[in-house]
Design a protein around this motif. Structure first.
Motif, PDB file in Angstrom:
ATOM      1  N   PRO A 254     -48.831  77.412 105.282  1.00 30.66           N
ATOM      2  CA  PRO A 254     -48.447  78.598 106.043  1.00 30.66           C
ATOM      3  C   PRO A 254     -47.745  79.622 105.153  1.00 30.66           C
ATOM      4  O   PRO A 254     -47.552  79.386 103.967  1.00 30.66           O
ATOM      5  CB  PRO A 254     -47.505  78.040 107.111  1.00 30.66           C
ATOM      6  N   GLY A 255     -47.321  80.732 105.731  1.00 30.06           N
ATOM      7  CA  GLY A 255     -46.759  81.896 105.038  1.00 30.06           C
ATOM      8  C   GLY A 255     -45.874  81.658 103.837  1.00 30.06           C
ATOM      9  O   GLY A 255     -46.180  82.114 102.742  1.00 30.06           O
ATOM     10  N   PRO A 256     -44.727  80.959 103.947  1.00 28.35           N
ATOM     11  CA  PRO A 256     -43.842  80.811 102.787  1.00 28.35           C
ATOM     12  C   PRO A 256     -44.488  80.051 101.631  1.00 28.35           C
ATOM     13  O   PRO A 256     -44.275  80.371 100.475  1.00 28.35           O
ATOM     14  CB  PRO A 256     -42.652  80.030 103.337  1.00 28.35           C
ATOM     15  N   GLY A 257     -45.277  79.052 101.950  1.00 30.27           N
ATOM     16  CA  GLY A 257     -45.946  78.287 100.903  1.00 30.27           C
ATOM     17  C   GLY A 257     -47.046  79.083 100.236  1.00 30.27           C
ATOM     18  O   GLY A 257     -47.300  78.948  99.047  1.00 30.27           O
ATOM     19  N   ARG A 258     -47.689  79.923 101.009  1.00 32.30           N
ATOM     20  CA  ARG A 258     -48.762  80.752 100.495  1.00 32.30           C
ATOM     21  C   ARG A 258     -48.260  81.740  99.445  1.00 32.30           C
ATOM     22  O   ARG A 258     -48.926  82.001  98.455  1.00 32.30           O
ATOM     23  CB  ARG A 258     -49.378  81.517 101.663  1.00 32.30           C
ATOM     24  N   GLN A 259     -47.083  82.278  99.679  1.00 31.36           N
ATOM     25  CA  GLN A 259     -46.527  83.267  98.754  1.00 31.36           C
ATOM     26  C   GLN A 259     -46.243  82.651  97.388  1.00 31.36           C
ATOM     27  O   GLN A 259     -46.345  83.323  96.365  1.00 31.36           O
ATOM     28  CB  GLN A 259     -45.255  83.868  99.340  1.00 31.36           C
ATOM     29  N   ALA A 260     -45.906  81.373  97.357  1.00 30.71           N
ATOM     30  CA  ALA A 260     -45.591  80.703  96.091  1.00 30.71           C
ATOM     31  C   ALA A 260     -46.834  80.418  95.267  1.00 30.71           C
ATOM     32  O   ALA A 260     -46.734  80.138  94.083  1.00 30.71           O
ATOM     33  CB  ALA A 260     -44.849  79.407  96.358  1.00 30.71           C
ATOM     34  N   LEU A 261     -48.008  80.481  95.874  1.00 29.75           N
ATOM     35  CA  LEU A 261     -49.244  80.145  95.156  1.00 29.75           C
ATOM     36  C   LEU A 261     -50.001  81.372  94.659  1.00 29.75           C
ATOM     37  O   LEU A 261     -51.184  81.293  94.407  1.00 29.75           O
ATOM     38  CB  LEU A 261     -50.158  79.314  96.054  1.00 29.75           C
ATOM     39  N   SER A 262     -49.344  82.465  94.496  1.00 24.59           N
ATOM     40  CA  SER A 262     -50.002  83.676  94.016  1.00 24.59           C
ATOM     41  C   SER A 262     -50.429  83.499  92.563  1.00 24.59           C
ATOM     42  O   SER A 262     -49.645  83.040  91.730  1.00 24.59           O
ATOM     43  CB  SER A 262     -49.031  84.859  94.128  1.00 24.59           C
ATOM     44  N   PRO A 263     -51.665  83.860  92.235  1.00 22.87           N
ATOM     45  CA  PRO A 263     -52.102  83.760  90.842  1.00 22.87           C
ATOM     46  C   PRO A 263     -51.324  84.691  89.909  1.00 22.87           C
ATOM     47  O   PRO A 263     -51.288  84.486  88.708  1.00 22.87           O
ATOM     48  CB  PRO A 263     -53.571  84.162  90.872  1.00 22.87           C
ATOM     49  N   ALA A 264     -50.693  85.707  90.482  1.00 20.02           N
ATOM     50  CA  ALA A 264     -49.898  86.615  89.673  1.00 20.02           C
ATOM     51  C   ALA A 264     -48.530  86.024  89.348  1.00 20.02           C
ATOM     52  O   ALA A 264     -47.818  86.537  88.488  1.00 20.02           O
ATOM     53  CB  ALA A 264     -49.725  87.942  90.405  1.00 20.02           C
ATOM     54  N   ASP A 265     -48.161  84.940  90.032  1.00 19.28           N
ATOM     55  CA  ASP A 265     -46.886  84.281  89.803  1.00 19.28           C
ATOM     56  C   ASP A 265     -46.943  83.531  88.472  1.00 19.28           C
ATOM     57  O   ASP A 265     -47.836  82.717  88.243  1.00 19.28           O
ATOM     58  CB  ASP A 265     -46.599  83.321  90.960  1.00 19.28           C
ATOM     59  N   GLY A 266     -45.990  83.797  87.589  1.00 20.41           N
ATOM     60  CA  GLY A 266     -45.985  83.185  86.258  1.00 20.41           C
ATOM     61  C   GLY A 266     -45.988  81.670  86.265  1.00 20.41           C
ATOM     62  O   GLY A 266     -46.803  81.045  85.582  1.00 20.41           O
ATOM     63  N   PRO A 267     -45.074  81.028  87.007  1.00 17.17           N
ATOM     64  CA  PRO A 267     -45.071  79.560  87.011  1.00 17.17           C
ATOM     65  C   PRO A 267     -46.364  78.955  87.556  1.00 17.17           C
ATOM     66  O   PRO A 267     -46.822  77.927  87.063  1.00 17.17           O
ATOM     67  CB  PRO A 267     -43.877  79.208  87.915  1.00 17.17           C
TER      68      PRO A 267
END
Length: 187
Positions: A128-141
């Motif tokens: 869902p929403g909060p977990g989805r935001q952490a999986l952005s390909p633009a996110d460095g980690p």
């Protein structure tokens, strides 16, 4: 080196086993990652853990298929006696082994990239929403974890190739590599 690479590519391409193992690697990695992310419960504060790590959980299963593929690439030739033909066509063992390693690395890099990208997509669609935001390909980690997972699969393939070159037997090579990957960490 070019004729040796072409010969290895032809050997891998014309046998059904490596193709199925590579497809199985992608499917198993994505499937386990989907199952792992489907059991995560997210709240407004977050998902209670590293969602990228959970999403890439399938790599632990995919590594077994990559290791088996790597072992079979060379030990199959020793088992059937075709290694004599390979070494007749490419008399320098280092060139023959390097061609096998380069070909295997390329195949595992492609399959690993597809598996990791599929796992991240499955996680993005499942969480869902909060977990989805952490999986952005633009996110460095997340990007580092994805690239590291592909590199990890490549290194597992090279480990399997090295062990199989040393022991020259399929069953022994697979047993040793899978033992190193799964039993040693438990002990």
């Amino acid at each position: 080196m070019r004729p040796a690479l072409h010969a290895e590519w032809t050997k891998i391409r014309t046998v059904a086993g490596p193709r199925w193992l590579l497809l199985g690697t992608v499917a198993a990695t994505v499937a386990l990652s989907t199952v792992a992310t489907s059991v995560v419960h997210c709240t407004a504060r977050g998902c209670g853990g590293d969602t990228t790590k959970i999403t890439l959980m399938g790599v632990h299963l995919g590594q077994a298929l990559v290791a088996i593929l790597a072992v079979l690439i060379i030990s199959g030739e020793y088992g059937s006696g075709m290694i004599c033909t390979t070494l007749t066509a490419t008399p320098r063992r280092t060139t023959a082994l390097a061609a096998k390693a380069v070909t295997l690395t390329g195949l595992v890099a492609v399959a690993g990239t597809l598996a990791v990208a599929g796992s991240l997509l499955a996680g993005w669609l499942t969480l869902p929403g909060p977990g989805r935001q952490a999986l952005s390909p633009a996110d460095g980690p997340t990007l580092r974890a994805a690239a590291g997972s592909v590199l990890y699969l490549i290194l597992i393939a090279l480990l399997g190739l090295g062990v199989a070159t040393a022991v020259r037997d399929s069953a022994t090579g697979i047993g040793l590599v899978l033992g190193l990957l799964y039993v040693v960490p438990i002990i």
